[in-house]
Design a protein around this motif. Structure first.
Motif, PDB file in Angstrom:
ATOM      1  N   ILE A   3       0.866  -1.181   0.000  1.00 11.81           N
ATOM      2  CA  ILE A   3       0.000   0.000   0.000  1.00 11.81           C
ATOM      3  C   ILE A   3       0.899   1.227   0.000  1.00 11.81           C
ATOM      4  CG2 ILE A   3      -1.654   1.389   1.322  1.00 11.81           C
ATOM      5  CD1 ILE A   3      -2.916  -1.209   2.263  1.00 11.81           C
ATOM      6  N   ILE A   4       0.599   2.149  -0.884  1.00 15.40           N
ATOM      7  CA  ILE A   4       1.242   3.459  -0.926  1.00 15.40           C
ATOM      8  C   ILE A   4       0.171   4.451  -0.474  1.00 15.40           C
ATOM      9  CG2 ILE A   4       2.343   5.205  -2.371  1.00 15.40           C
ATOM     10  CD1 ILE A   4       3.953   2.602  -2.233  1.00 15.40           C
ATOM     11  N   ALA A   5       0.456   5.203   0.570  1.00 14.71           N
ATOM     12  CA  ALA A   5      -0.539   6.146   1.080  1.00 14.71           C
ATOM     13  C   ALA A   5       0.150   7.389   1.598  1.00 14.71           C
ATOM     14  CB  ALA A   5      -1.353   5.500   2.196  1.00 14.71           C
ATOM     15  N   GLY A   6      -0.530   8.509   1.450  1.00 13.72           N
ATOM     16  CA  GLY A   6       0.029   9.747   1.965  1.00 13.72           C
ATOM     17  C   GLY A   6      -0.675  10.964   1.431  1.00 13.72           C
ATOM     18  N   LYS A   7       0.099  12.055   1.404  1.00 17.66           N
ATOM     19  CA  LYS A   7      -0.461  13.367   1.077  1.00 17.66           C
ATOM     20  C   LYS A   7       0.497  14.138   0.181  1.00 17.66           C
ATOM     21  CE  LYS A   7      -2.196  13.458   5.775  1.00 17.66           C
ATOM     22  NZ  LYS A   7      -2.234  14.178   7.038  1.00 17.66           N
ATOM     23  N   LEU A   8      -0.068  14.920  -0.699  1.00 20.67           N
ATOM     24  CA  LEU A   8       0.676  15.891  -1.505  1.00 20.67           C
ATOM     25  C   LEU A   8       0.072  17.254  -1.241  1.00 20.67           C
ATOM     26  CD1 LEU A   8       0.573  14.093  -4.988  1.00 20.67           C
ATOM     27  CD2 LEU A   8       2.345  13.900  -3.227  1.00 20.67           C
ATOM     28  N   TRP A   9       0.910  18.273  -1.188  1.00 22.26           N
ATOM     29  CA  TRP A   9       0.414  19.640  -1.047  1.00 22.26           C
ATOM     30  C   TRP A   9       0.765  20.426  -2.301  1.00 22.26           C
ATOM     31  CZ3 TRP A   9       2.091  16.827   3.086  1.00 22.26           C
ATOM     32  CH2 TRP A   9       1.256  16.793   4.200  1.00 22.26           C
ATOM     33  N   ARG A  15      -4.956  23.116  -7.350  1.00 22.17           N
ATOM     34  CA  ARG A  15      -5.271  21.720  -7.027  1.00 22.17           C
ATOM     35  C   ARG A  15      -6.180  21.047  -8.056  1.00 22.17           C
ATOM     36  NH1 ARG A  15      -8.162  19.906  -1.546  1.00 22.17           N
ATOM     37  NH2 ARG A  15      -9.923  20.826  -2.629  1.00 22.17           N
ATOM     38  N   ASP A  16      -7.255  21.680  -8.462  1.00 25.92           N
ATOM     39  CA  ASP A  16      -8.172  21.058  -9.422  1.00 25.92           C
ATOM     40  C   ASP A  16      -7.479  20.790 -10.750  1.00 25.92           C
ATOM     41  OD1 ASP A  16     -10.174  21.047  -7.531  1.00 25.92           O
ATOM     42  OD2 ASP A  16     -11.201  22.813  -8.346  1.00 25.92           O
ATOM     43  N   SER A  17      -6.676  21.738 -11.190  1.00 23.23           N
ATOM     44  CA  SER A  17      -5.923  21.565 -12.429  1.00 23.23           C
ATOM     45  C   SER A  17      -4.911  20.443 -12.305  1.00 23.23           C
ATOM     46  CB  SER A  17      -5.226  22.887 -12.784  1.00 23.23           C
ATOM     47  OG  SER A  17      -4.343  22.702 -13.856  1.00 23.23           O
ATOM     48  N   TYR A  18      -4.233  20.372 -11.170  1.00 24.16           N
ATOM     49  CA  TYR A  18      -3.261  19.305 -10.933  1.00 24.16           C
ATOM     50  C   TYR A  18      -3.947  17.944 -11.022  1.00 24.16           C
ATOM     51  CZ  TYR A  18       0.277  16.381  -8.851  1.00 24.16           C
ATOM     52  OH  TYR A  18       1.189  15.375  -8.645  1.00 24.16           O
ATOM     53  N   LEU A  19      -5.068  17.792 -10.323  1.00 26.73           N
ATOM     54  CA  LEU A  19      -5.773  16.515 -10.324  1.00 26.73           C
ATOM     55  C   LEU A  19      -6.296  16.152 -11.712  1.00 26.73           C
ATOM     56  CD1 LEU A  19      -7.629  16.727  -6.913  1.00 26.73           C
ATOM     57  CD2 LEU A  19      -5.878  15.057  -7.565  1.00 26.73           C
ATOM     58  N   ALA A  20      -6.796  17.129 -12.435  1.00 25.25           N
ATOM     59  CA  ALA A  20      -7.265  16.859 -13.798  1.00 25.25           C
ATOM     60  C   ALA A  20      -6.118  16.344 -14.661  1.00 25.25           C
ATOM     61  CB  ALA A  20      -7.876  18.123 -14.407  1.00 25.25           C
ATOM     62  N   LEU A  49      -4.504  20.172  -0.127  1.00 28.22           N
ATOM     63  CA  LEU A  49      -4.127  18.784   0.110  1.00 28.22           C
ATOM     64  C   LEU A  49      -4.735  17.817  -0.909  1.00 28.22           C
ATOM     65  CD1 LEU A  49      -2.727  16.768   2.033  1.00 28.22           C
ATOM     66  CD2 LEU A  49      -4.833  16.765   3.377  1.00 28.22           C
ATOM     67  N   ILE A  50      -3.899  16.889  -1.373  1.00 29.38           N
ATOM     68  CA  ILE A  50      -4.328  15.785  -2.234  1.00 29.38           C
ATOM     69  C   ILE A  50      -3.987  14.501  -1.498  1.00 29.38           C
ATOM     70  CG2 ILE A  50      -3.903  14.559  -4.402  1.00 29.38           C
ATOM     71  CD1 ILE A  50      -3.188  17.345  -5.609  1.00 29.38           C
ATOM     72  N   ASN A  51      -4.968  13.611  -1.367  1.00 28.80           N
ATOM     73  CA  ASN A  51      -4.758  12.327  -0.722  1.00 28.80           C
ATOM     74  C   ASN A  51      -4.336  11.295  -1.755  1.00 28.80           C
ATOM     75  OD1 ASN A  51      -5.618  12.996   2.047  1.00 28.80           O
ATOM     76  ND2 ASN A  51      -7.552  13.449   1.019  1.00 28.80           N
ATOM     77  N   VAL A  52      -3.368  10.472  -1.385  1.00 30.07           N
ATOM     78  CA  VAL A  52      -2.810   9.450  -2.263  1.00 30.07           C
ATOM     79  C   VAL A  52      -3.121   8.084  -1.663  1.00 30.07           C
ATOM     80  CG1 VAL A  52      -0.662   8.490  -3.195  1.00 30.07           C
ATOM     81  CG2 VAL A  52      -0.910  10.974  -2.919  1.00 30.07           C
ATOM     82  N   SER A  72       8.086  16.037 -15.222  1.00 33.46           N
ATOM     83  CA  SER A  72       8.784  17.049 -14.431  1.00 33.46           C
ATOM     84  C   SER A  72       7.920  18.279 -14.171  1.00 33.46           C
ATOM     85  CB  SER A  72      10.094  17.446 -15.100  1.00 33.46           C
ATOM     86  OG  SER A  72       9.849  17.933 -16.405  1.00 33.46           O
ATOM     87  N   GLU A  73       7.070  18.642 -15.121  1.00 33.66           N
ATOM     88  CA  GLU A  73       6.194  19.806 -14.935  1.00 33.66           C
ATOM     89  C   GLU A  73       5.210  19.543 -13.802  1.00 33.66           C
ATOM     90  OE1 GLU A  73       2.503  21.949 -17.187  1.00 33.66           O
ATOM     91  OE2 GLU A  73       4.199  21.349 -18.445  1.00 33.66           O
ATOM     92  N   GLN A  74       4.625  18.354 -13.790  1.00 35.66           N
ATOM     93  CA  GLN A  74       3.667  18.009 -12.742  1.00 35.66           C
ATOM     94  C   GLN A  74       4.384  17.898 -11.393  1.00 35.66           C
ATOM     95  OE1 GLN A  74       0.610  15.885 -14.160  1.00 35.66           O
ATOM     96  NE2 GLN A  74      -0.590  16.248 -12.356  1.00 35.66           N
ATOM     97  N   ALA A  75       5.530  17.264 -11.364  1.00 33.33           N
ATOM     98  CA  ALA A  75       6.280  17.112 -10.113  1.00 33.33           C
ATOM     99  C   ALA A  75       6.666  18.466  -9.531  1.00 33.33           C
ATOM    100  CB  ALA A  75       7.518  16.254 -10.354  1.00 33.33           C
ATOM    101  N   ALA A  76       6.958  19.439 -10.376  1.00 42.38           N
ATOM    102  CA  ALA A  76       7.353  20.772  -9.916  1.00 42.38           C
ATOM    103  C   ALA A  76       6.208  21.495  -9.210  1.00 42.38           C
ATOM    104  CB  ALA A  76       7.859  21.601 -11.088  1.00 42.38           C
ATOM    105  N   ARG A  77       4.982  21.081  -9.462  1.00 39.65           N
ATOM    106  CA  ARG A  77       3.822  21.737  -8.841  1.00 39.65           C
ATOM    107  C   ARG A  77       3.568  21.248  -7.417  1.00 39.65           C
ATOM    108  NH1 ARG A  77      -0.412  20.861 -13.618  1.00 39.65           N
ATOM    109  NH2 ARG A  77      -1.840  22.005 -12.275  1.00 39.65           N
ATOM    110  N   ILE A  78       4.228  20.174  -7.018  1.00 44.68           N
ATOM    111  CA  ILE A  78       4.069  19.641  -5.664  1.00 44.68           C
ATOM    112  C   ILE A  78       4.982  20.420  -4.726  1.00 44.68           C
ATOM    113  CG2 ILE A  78       4.355  17.606  -4.192  1.00 44.68           C
ATOM    114  CD1 ILE A  78       3.941  15.911  -6.763  1.00 44.68           C
TER     115      ILE A  78
END
Length: 94
Positions: A3-9, A15-20, A49-52, A72-78
């Protein structure tokens, strides 16, 4: 089982754009051999907060998928991440 679980900020306004932008990765993960579940979701209280949550049959299945990780673009937004890997030796009904 793994199980991989946690949080991203991320920034609340982003946030909505990131999730989309994650929908394709979620689809790919769920279609991957050995994936039992894969979810990223907006927290109901904290707007940054985004739950993983992920479940995998084996370390090997997880490793195969992880090779495709976020671009890398998505990772930079975290802004911050707190995600852990858990090894589960048994499963039973609650």
């Amino acid at each position: 089982m793994i199980i991989i679980a946690g949080k991203l900020w991320v920034d609340a306004a982003d946030r909505d754009s990131y999730l989309a932008g994650c929908s394709k990765a979620v689809e790919q993960a769920r279609a991957a051999e050995g994936c039992l579940d894969f979810a990223l979701s907006a927290d109901l209280i904290d707007p940054e907060l985004i739950n993983v949550y992920e479940r995998w049959e084996t370390d090997e299945a997880l490793a195969r998928f992880r090779g495709t990780g976020p671009d890398s673009e998505q990772a930079a937004r975290i802004r911050e991440a707190e995600v852990r890997k858990y090894r589960i030796s048994g499963v039973e009904a609650p």
